[in-house]
Design a protein around this motif. Structure first.
Motif, PDB file in Angstrom:
ATOM      1  N   PRO A  13     -30.004  11.641 -99.598  1.00  0.00           N
ATOM      2  CA  PRO A  13     -30.365  10.548-100.521  1.00  0.00           C
ATOM      3  C   PRO A  13     -30.041  10.872-101.985  1.00  0.00           C
ATOM      4  O   PRO A  13     -29.623   9.993-102.730  1.00  0.00           O
ATOM      5  CB  PRO A  13     -31.872  10.390-100.322  1.00  0.00           C
ATOM      6  N   PHE A  14     -30.228  12.115-102.384  1.00  0.00           N
ATOM      7  CA  PHE A  14     -29.955  12.485-103.773  1.00  0.00           C
ATOM      8  C   PHE A  14     -28.455  12.413-104.081  1.00  0.00           C
ATOM      9  O   PHE A  14     -28.070  12.157-105.222  1.00  0.00           O
ATOM     10  CB  PHE A  14     -30.509  13.890-104.045  1.00  0.00           C
ATOM     11  N   ASP A  15     -27.598  12.591-103.066  1.00  0.00           N
ATOM     12  CA  ASP A  15     -26.150  12.451-103.253  1.00  0.00           C
ATOM     13  C   ASP A  15     -25.795  11.036-103.701  1.00  0.00           C
ATOM     14  O   ASP A  15     -24.955  10.837-104.577  1.00  0.00           O
ATOM     15  CB  ASP A  15     -25.399  12.776-101.957  1.00  0.00           C
ATOM     16  N   ILE A  16     -26.450  10.060-103.123  1.00  0.00           N
ATOM     17  CA  ILE A  16     -26.190   8.662-103.476  1.00  0.00           C
ATOM     18  C   ILE A  16     -26.617   8.400-104.920  1.00  0.00           C
ATOM     19  O   ILE A  16     -25.926   7.716-105.668  1.00  0.00           O
ATOM     20  CB  ILE A  16     -26.899   7.715-102.483  1.00  0.00           C
ATOM     21  N   VAL A  17     -27.748   8.955-105.333  1.00  0.00           N
ATOM     22  CA  VAL A  17     -28.224   8.794-106.714  1.00  0.00           C
ATOM     23  C   VAL A  17     -27.208   9.391-107.688  1.00  0.00           C
ATOM     24  O   VAL A  17     -26.869   8.777-108.709  1.00  0.00           O
ATOM     25  CB  VAL A  17     -29.620   9.442-106.897  1.00  0.00           C
ATOM     26  N   ILE A  18     -26.693  10.565-107.382  1.00  0.00           N
ATOM     27  CA  ILE A  18     -25.701  11.220-108.249  1.00  0.00           C
ATOM     28  C   ILE A  18     -24.447  10.368-108.353  1.00  0.00           C
ATOM     29  O   ILE A  18     -23.897  10.174-109.446  1.00  0.00           O
ATOM     30  CB  ILE A  18     -25.383  12.633-107.733  1.00  0.00           C
ATOM     31  N   ILE A  19     -23.984   9.828-107.247  1.00  0.00           N
ATOM     32  CA  ILE A  19     -22.772   8.995-107.255  1.00  0.00           C
ATOM     33  C   ILE A  19     -22.980   7.750-108.107  1.00  0.00           C
ATOM     34  O   ILE A  19     -22.120   7.390-108.918  1.00  0.00           O
ATOM     35  CB  ILE A  19     -22.369   8.629-105.808  1.00  0.00           C
ATOM     36  N   VAL A  20     -24.117   7.096-107.977  1.00  0.00           N
ATOM     37  CA  VAL A  20     -24.405   5.891-108.761  1.00  0.00           C
ATOM     38  C   VAL A  20     -24.474   6.227-110.251  1.00  0.00           C
ATOM     39  O   VAL A  20     -23.911   5.511-111.087  1.00  0.00           O
ATOM     40  CB  VAL A  20     -25.700   5.211-108.262  1.00  0.00           C
ATOM     41  N   VAL A  21     -25.143   7.308-110.613  1.00  0.00           N
ATOM     42  CA  VAL A  21     -25.251   7.712-112.024  1.00  0.00           C
ATOM     43  C   VAL A  21     -23.863   8.012-112.599  1.00  0.00           C
ATOM     44  O   VAL A  21     -23.532   7.601-113.717  1.00  0.00           O
ATOM     45  CB  VAL A  21     -26.208   8.920-112.180  1.00  0.00           C
ATOM     46  N   LEU A  22     -23.034   8.726-111.857  1.00  0.00           N
ATOM     47  CA  LEU A  22     -21.684   9.040-112.334  1.00  0.00           C
ATOM     48  C   LEU A  22     -20.825   7.787-112.482  1.00  0.00           C
ATOM     49  O   LEU A  22     -20.040   7.676-113.435  1.00  0.00           O
ATOM     50  CB  LEU A  22     -21.004  10.042-111.397  1.00  0.00           C
ATOM     51  N   MET A  23     -20.981   6.843-111.575  1.00  0.00           N
ATOM     52  CA  MET A  23     -20.230   5.591-111.690  1.00  0.00           C
ATOM     53  C   MET A  23     -20.653   4.822-112.941  1.00  0.00           C
ATOM     54  O   MET A  23     -19.810   4.290-113.664  1.00  0.00           O
ATOM     55  CB  MET A  23     -20.425   4.740-110.441  1.00  0.00           C
ATOM     56  N   LEU A  24     -21.948   4.761-113.207  1.00  0.00           N
ATOM     57  CA  LEU A  24     -22.422   4.081-114.415  1.00  0.00           C
ATOM     58  C   LEU A  24     -21.970   4.812-115.680  1.00  0.00           C
ATOM     59  O   LEU A  24     -21.598   4.185-116.676  1.00  0.00           O
ATOM     60  CB  LEU A  24     -23.942   3.943-114.384  1.00  0.00           C
ATOM     61  N   ALA A  25     -21.986   6.140-115.667  1.00  0.00           N
ATOM     62  CA  ALA A  25     -21.569   6.921-116.831  1.00  0.00           C
ATOM     63  C   ALA A  25     -20.078   6.773-117.110  1.00  0.00           C
ATOM     64  O   ALA A  25     -19.639   6.952-118.252  1.00  0.00           O
ATOM     65  CB  ALA A  25     -21.917   8.397-116.615  1.00  0.00           C
ATOM     66  N   SER A  26     -19.296   6.425-116.108  1.00  0.00           N
ATOM     67  CA  SER A  26     -17.857   6.259-116.326  1.00  0.00           C
ATOM     68  C   SER A  26     -17.552   5.081-117.245  1.00  0.00           C
ATOM     69  O   SER A  26     -16.484   4.999-117.839  1.00  0.00           O
ATOM     70  CB  SER A  26     -17.126   6.099-114.993  1.00  0.00           C
ATOM     71  N   PHE A  27     -18.492   4.145-117.397  1.00  0.00           N
ATOM     72  CA  PHE A  27     -18.301   3.002-118.287  1.00  0.00           C
ATOM     73  C   PHE A  27     -18.770   3.285-119.714  1.00  0.00           C
ATOM     74  O   PHE A  27     -18.581   2.462-120.602  1.00  0.00           O
ATOM     75  CB  PHE A  27     -19.031   1.772-117.734  1.00  0.00           C
ATOM     76  N   LEU A  28     -19.361   4.410-119.959  1.00  0.00           N
ATOM     77  CA  LEU A  28     -19.878   4.755-121.285  1.00  0.00           C
ATOM     78  C   LEU A  28     -18.789   4.781-122.367  1.00  0.00           C
ATOM     79  O   LEU A  28     -19.000   4.212-123.444  1.00  0.00           O
ATOM     80  CB  LEU A  28     -20.635   6.088-121.231  1.00  0.00           C
ATOM     81  N   PRO A  29     -17.623   5.396-122.153  1.00  0.00           N
ATOM     82  CA  PRO A  29     -16.590   5.367-123.200  1.00  0.00           C
ATOM     83  C   PRO A  29     -16.167   3.951-123.574  1.00  0.00           C
ATOM     84  O   PRO A  29     -15.938   3.655-124.746  1.00  0.00           O
ATOM     85  CB  PRO A  29     -15.426   6.144-122.585  1.00  0.00           C
ATOM     86  N   HIS A  30     -16.085   3.079-122.598  1.00  0.00           N
ATOM     87  CA  HIS A  30     -15.728   1.684-122.892  1.00  0.00           C
ATOM     88  C   HIS A  30     -16.790   1.031-123.776  1.00  0.00           C
ATOM     89  O   HIS A  30     -16.462   0.319-124.726  1.00  0.00           O
ATOM     90  CB  HIS A  30     -15.553   0.903-121.589  1.00  0.00           C
ATOM     91  N   ALA A  31     -18.046   1.267-123.484  1.00  0.00           N
ATOM     92  CA  ALA A  31     -19.132   0.688-124.274  1.00  0.00           C
ATOM     93  C   ALA A  31     -19.129   1.220-125.699  1.00  0.00           C
ATOM     94  O   ALA A  31     -19.318   0.471-126.654  1.00  0.00           O
ATOM     95  CB  ALA A  31     -20.471   0.972-123.599  1.00  0.00           C
ATOM     96  N   VAL A  32     -18.889   2.516-125.858  1.00  0.00           N
ATOM     97  CA  VAL A  32     -18.858   3.112-127.199  1.00  0.00           C
ATOM     98  C   VAL A  32     -17.696   2.549-128.004  1.00  0.00           C
ATOM     99  O   VAL A  32     -17.846   2.197-129.178  1.00  0.00           O
ATOM    100  CB  VAL A  32     -18.776   4.658-127.110  1.00  0.00           C
ATOM    101  N   PHE A  33     -16.525   2.437-127.382  1.00  0.00           N
ATOM    102  CA  PHE A  33     -15.361   1.896-128.093  1.00  0.00           C
ATOM    103  C   PHE A  33     -15.583   0.437-128.468  1.00  0.00           C
ATOM    104  O   PHE A  33     -15.248   0.017-129.576  1.00  0.00           O
ATOM    105  CB  PHE A  33     -14.105   2.045-127.238  1.00  0.00           C
TER     106      PHE A  33
END
Length: 144
Positions: A13-33
């Motif tokens: 179950p914790f693997d799924i949480v890590i994958i979701v967090v990493l997917m959301l973090a991948s959009f962070l540079p776009h939001a900052v720009f």
């Protein structure tokens, strides 16, 4: 089907949480720009800076009064770049590099955008200036 069941047993179950967090973090540079673009709109004026091998060779303010202009630069004996300026935008119109990446980039007109021709060591950057102070990419402050 048997193989799928074995693989599902390996997922925790914790693997799924890590994958979701990493997917959301991948959009962070776009939001900052995007946030930076909104902050710089309406501030100061736009300037296009052309550099060859790290040395500034031309600077032009981009606004509606800027006349249409073609500039030719020769980074070395067998190389050339034709830069086109048209009001509030600029582009590499033509060069003799093998991949034509800077030419395919097309028009640039927003702060932070750049067109780069690596074989010729030519770079065009769009920066904003506010009076005497240059507020380009070097001084970008990201709020936390």
């Amino acid at each position: 089907m048997e193989k799928l069941k074995k693989q599902m047993k390996q997922v925790r179950p914790f693997d799924i949480v890590i994958i979701v967090v990493l997917m959301l973090a991948s959009f962070l540079p776009h939001a900052v720009f995007a946030y930076q673009q909104v902050q710089t709109e309406g501030e100061g004026s736009l300037v296009a800076v052309v550099t060859i091998d790290g040395k500034e060779v031309h600077e032009v303010e981009l606004n509606s009064d800027t006349p249409h202009e073609l500039l030719t630069f020769h980074p070395s004996k067998n190389q050339y770049n034709i830069i086109e300026i048209d009001g509030e935008r600029i582009r590499v119109k033509e060069d003799n590099s093998p991949d034509q990446i800077a030419v395919r980039k097309g028009w640039i007109s927003k702060p932070g955008e750049s067109a780069i021709c690596l074989p010729h060591k030519l770079m065009i950057e769009i920066k904003t200036i506010d009076g005497e102070k240059d507020r380009g990419q070097d001084e970008m402050i990201i709020p936390l």
